[in-house]
Write a protein that holds these residues in place. Structure first.
Motif, PDB file in Angstrom:
ATOM      1  N   LYS A  22       0.902  -1.345  -0.077  1.00 44.32           N
ATOM      2  CA  LYS A  22       0.093   0.331   0.052  1.00 44.32           C
ATOM      3  C   LYS A  22       0.854   1.112  -0.178  1.00 44.32           C
ATOM      4  CE  LYS A  22      -3.856  -2.294   2.396  1.00 44.32           C
ATOM      5  NZ  LYS A  22      -3.722  -3.272   3.205  1.00 44.32           N
ATOM      6  N   LEU A  23       0.266   2.358  -0.458  1.00 46.18           N
ATOM      7  CA  LEU A  23       1.189   3.570  -0.920  1.00 46.18           C
ATOM      8  C   LEU A  23       0.009   4.510  -0.499  1.00 46.18           C
ATOM      9  CD1 LEU A  23       3.461   5.198  -1.411  1.00 46.18           C
ATOM     10  CD2 LEU A  23       2.757   5.155  -3.923  1.00 46.18           C
ATOM     11  N   TYR A  24       0.384   5.411   0.526  1.00 40.61           N
ATOM     12  CA  TYR A  24      -0.493   6.395   1.044  1.00 40.61           C
ATOM     13  C   TYR A  24       0.084   7.813   0.768  1.00 40.61           C
ATOM     14  CZ  TYR A  24      -2.181   2.678   3.975  1.00 40.61           C
ATOM     15  OH  TYR A  24      -2.535   1.683   4.420  1.00 40.61           O
ATOM     16  N   VAL A  25      -0.540   8.568   0.168  1.00 43.50           N
ATOM     17  CA  VAL A  25      -0.250  10.287   0.033  1.00 43.50           C
ATOM     18  C   VAL A  25      -1.128  11.093   0.658  1.00 43.50           C
ATOM     19  CG1 VAL A  25       0.097  11.679  -1.981  1.00 43.50           C
ATOM     20  CG2 VAL A  25       0.655   9.312  -2.234  1.00 43.50           C
ATOM     21  N   ASP A  26      -0.501  11.835   1.642  1.00 45.56           N
ATOM     22  CA  ASP A  26      -0.994  12.853   2.646  1.00 45.56           C
ATOM     23  C   ASP A  26      -2.182  12.340   3.319  1.00 45.56           C
ATOM     24  OD1 ASP A  26       0.469  14.882   1.515  1.00 45.56           O
ATOM     25  OD2 ASP A  26      -0.632  15.507  -0.156  1.00 45.56           O
ATOM     26  N   ASP A  27      -3.157  11.509   2.941  1.00 43.71           N
ATOM     27  CA  ASP A  27      -4.177  10.846   3.617  1.00 43.71           C
ATOM     28  C   ASP A  27      -3.654   9.479   4.183  1.00 43.71           C
ATOM     29  OD1 ASP A  27      -6.338   9.591   4.640  1.00 43.71           O
ATOM     30  OD2 ASP A  27      -7.582   9.383   3.122  1.00 43.71           O
ATOM     31  N   LEU A  28      -3.164   9.535   5.394  1.00 44.76           N
ATOM     32  CA  LEU A  28      -2.573   8.110   5.964  1.00 44.76           C
ATOM     33  C   LEU A  28      -3.189   7.117   6.453  1.00 44.76           C
ATOM     34  CD1 LEU A  28       0.630  10.254   7.764  1.00 44.76           C
ATOM     35  CD2 LEU A  28       0.564   9.356   5.388  1.00 44.76           C
ATOM     36  N   THR A  29      -4.607   7.081   6.369  1.00 46.21           N
ATOM     37  CA  THR A  29      -5.374   6.245   6.513  1.00 46.21           C
ATOM     38  C   THR A  29      -5.788   5.428   5.325  1.00 46.21           C
ATOM     39  OG1 THR A  29      -7.522   7.633   6.705  1.00 46.21           O
ATOM     40  CG2 THR A  29      -6.081   7.464   8.772  1.00 46.21           C
TER      41      THR A  29
END
Length: 176
Positions: free
Chosen positions: A115-122
């Motif tokens: 998984k990769l998250y950008v700015d929204d870490l949820t």
């Protein structure tokens, strides 16, 4: 997310190398960092890597800003250059603003285990499935801000780089 910490600025020439260090664990892992980049380059801008990008037979983990696009890419190649996983953001981060990036891998071949998250870490921005296992050890140096084989330097800033292992313990932490 940003604090008053000192950041490390990479002006297309500087980098940090941790020789023969296994900072990036194999198997389950989490990486977190904040990055500020403007514009694009014709080559990938490496954020952190444990392989010699550009060398077809080099194995290991890399996280970089894709050439000419501004998207974040995290991938793992095995010996011989076989891709175990590649996850690419759907958000460009080359807008001159600070972005929080989190990468997670559950250490399995489960669907969407990468998984990769950008700015929204949820909520993941992008997911992938690993096609095989990572080798037990990586004997390559870890480099921040540049690929160790070519001159794919980062032009931007990195702050609050965390690398966590399977049990969520710190393997590496640097606040620039």
């Amino acid at each position: 997310i940003r604090g008053y910490d000192i950041t490390s600025t990479f002006a297309g020439a500087g980098y940090l190398t941790y020789a023969l260090s296994t900072i990036i664990p194999t198997g389950k892992k989490t990486l977190y960092f904040e990055v500020n980049v403007s514009g694009t380059k014709s080559s990938p801008q490496v954020i952190i890597t444990s392989r010699n990008m550009g060398v077809a037979t080099s194995s290991g983990f890399s996280c970089y800003i894709s050439a000419n696009t501004g998207y974040v890419v995290c991938d793992y190649l095995t010996e011989g250059g076989t891709t175990n996983y590649t996850v690419t953001s759907t958000v460009q981060i080359n807008d001159g603003a600070w972005h929080a990036i989190k990468f997670t891998y559950d250490g399995t071949t489960n669907a969407n285990g990468v998984k990769l998250y950008v700015d929204d870490l949820t909520t993941p921005n992008a997911t992938a499935t690993c096609s095989g296992t990572e080798p037990a050890t990586t004997l390559t140096s870890t480099t921040i801000g540049r690929n160790s084989a070519t001159n794919n330097y980062l032009t931007g800033q990195i702050d609050r780089l965390y690398v966590l292992s399977a049990d969520d313990s710190f393997r590496f932490h640097v606040t620039f």
